[in-house]
Scaffold this active site. Sequence first.
Site, PDB file in Angstrom:
ATOM      1  N   GLY A   1       3.826  13.078   2.519  1.00  0.00           N
ATOM      2  CA  GLY A   1       4.171  13.969   1.420  1.00  0.00           C
ATOM      3  C   GLY A   1       2.956  14.319   0.581  1.00  0.00           C
ATOM      4  O   GLY A   1       3.093  14.943  -0.462  1.00  0.00           O
TER       5      GLY A   1
ATOM      6  N   ASP B   1      -0.727   4.636   5.617  1.00  0.00           N
ATOM      7  CA  ASP B   1      -0.468   3.955   4.354  1.00  0.00           C
ATOM      8  C   ASP B   1      -1.810   3.479   3.823  1.00  0.00           C
ATOM      9  O   ASP B   1      -2.584   2.846   4.545  1.00  0.00           O
ATOM     10  CB  ASP B   1       0.506   2.783   4.558  1.00  0.00           C
ATOM     11  CG  ASP B   1       1.184   2.419   3.253  1.00  0.00           C
ATOM     12  OD1 ASP B   1       1.506   3.333   2.466  1.00  0.00           O
ATOM     13  OD2 ASP B   1       1.395   1.219   3.003  1.00  0.00           O
ATOM     14  N   ALA B   2      -2.070   3.821   2.553  1.00  0.00           N
ATOM     15  CA  ALA B   2      -3.401   3.550   2.008  1.00  0.00           C
ATOM     16  C   ALA B   2      -3.274   2.967   0.612  1.00  0.00           C
ATOM     17  O   ALA B   2      -2.190   2.968   0.016  1.00  0.00           O
ATOM     18  CB  ALA B   2      -4.204   4.850   1.957  1.00  0.00           C
TER      19      ALA B   2
ATOM     20  N   ALA C   1      -6.168  11.382  -6.995  1.00  0.00           N
ATOM     21  CA  ALA C   1      -5.750  10.049  -7.460  1.00  0.00           C
ATOM     22  C   ALA C   1      -6.926   9.220  -7.996  1.00  0.00           C
ATOM     23  O   ALA C   1      -7.547   9.585  -8.995  1.00  0.00           O
ATOM     24  CB  ALA C   1      -4.968   9.328  -6.364  1.00  0.00           C
TER      25      ALA C   1
ATOM     26  N   HIS D   1     -12.391   5.498   3.924  1.00  0.00           N
ATOM     27  CA  HIS D   1     -11.418   4.619   4.584  1.00  0.00           C
ATOM     28  C   HIS D   1     -10.582   5.411   5.605  1.00  0.00           C
ATOM     29  O   HIS D   1     -10.314   4.963   6.703  1.00  0.00           O
ATOM     30  CB  HIS D   1     -10.516   3.954   3.528  1.00  0.00           C
ATOM     31  CG  HIS D   1      -9.943   4.894   2.517  1.00  0.00           C
ATOM     32  ND1 HIS D   1     -10.715   5.823   1.857  1.00  0.00           N
ATOM     33  CD2 HIS D   1      -8.675   5.084   2.058  1.00  0.00           C
ATOM     34  CE1 HIS D   1      -9.943   6.530   1.041  1.00  0.00           C
ATOM     35  NE2 HIS D   1      -8.709   6.096   1.148  1.00  0.00           N
TER      36      HIS D   1
END
Length: 191
Positions: free
Chosen positions: A15, A71-72, A148, A175
């Site tokens: 998303g 997923d981070a 972010a 990453h």
Amino acid sequence: MSEKINSKIITFITGNPHKVKEAQGILNNLGISLEHADLGYPEIQGDLEDVALYGAQYASRRLGKPVIVEDAGLFIKALKWFPGTYSSYVQETLGNKGILKLMSDVEDRYAEFRSVVGYCTPKTEPEVFLGTVKGRIRYKEKGRYGFAYDPLFIPEGYDESFGELQRVEKNRFSHRRKSLEKFALWYKDQG
Ligand code: ITT
């Protein structure tokens, strides 16, 4: 011929449009095309690997296509690796200002971003790929690129935050770059 090209198209379930742009920049250079679908998947309790394994399997079975999920999170050593798996929620609630407040008297600024990519097809078991970038937390936010926590995070060996680096540069060693590159190398060998 067209089947071969199609087989290189993978659907990225997320998303977060920033992740899509970064991932496309990285994977297109490695010969993999990404489609985007904001399908959503249940984020189970657990570490990044658990979430990516479950999410990739769930979404590939549901869509009937090969998918990746990612997923981070940002892991800050002096905060006992907070916000970690809660990064998304903490960004929406405390935000960067809240993190800076928690860090106001903290000398050890070490932090790392981690990314786990999960890949799965409708008929296979999921695989996961971890990428990490080390760095430190600034005393103030700086930079207008990225998203972010980027204005807070200075990668090791740099003086500028991720928020000051344009996407192409962040994509060279982030990453996300590392996890996606590991995935792409593995994928190339799958025939
Ligand atoms: P999806 O789950 O839908 O992919 P999301 O944004 O919720 O999107 P995560 O669950 O992986 O993604 O949450 C990770 C959060 O960590 C993300 O919302 C950001 O707040 C933060 N984060 C992850 N990678 C980041 C990066 O490269 N730069 C800055 N913040 C990042």
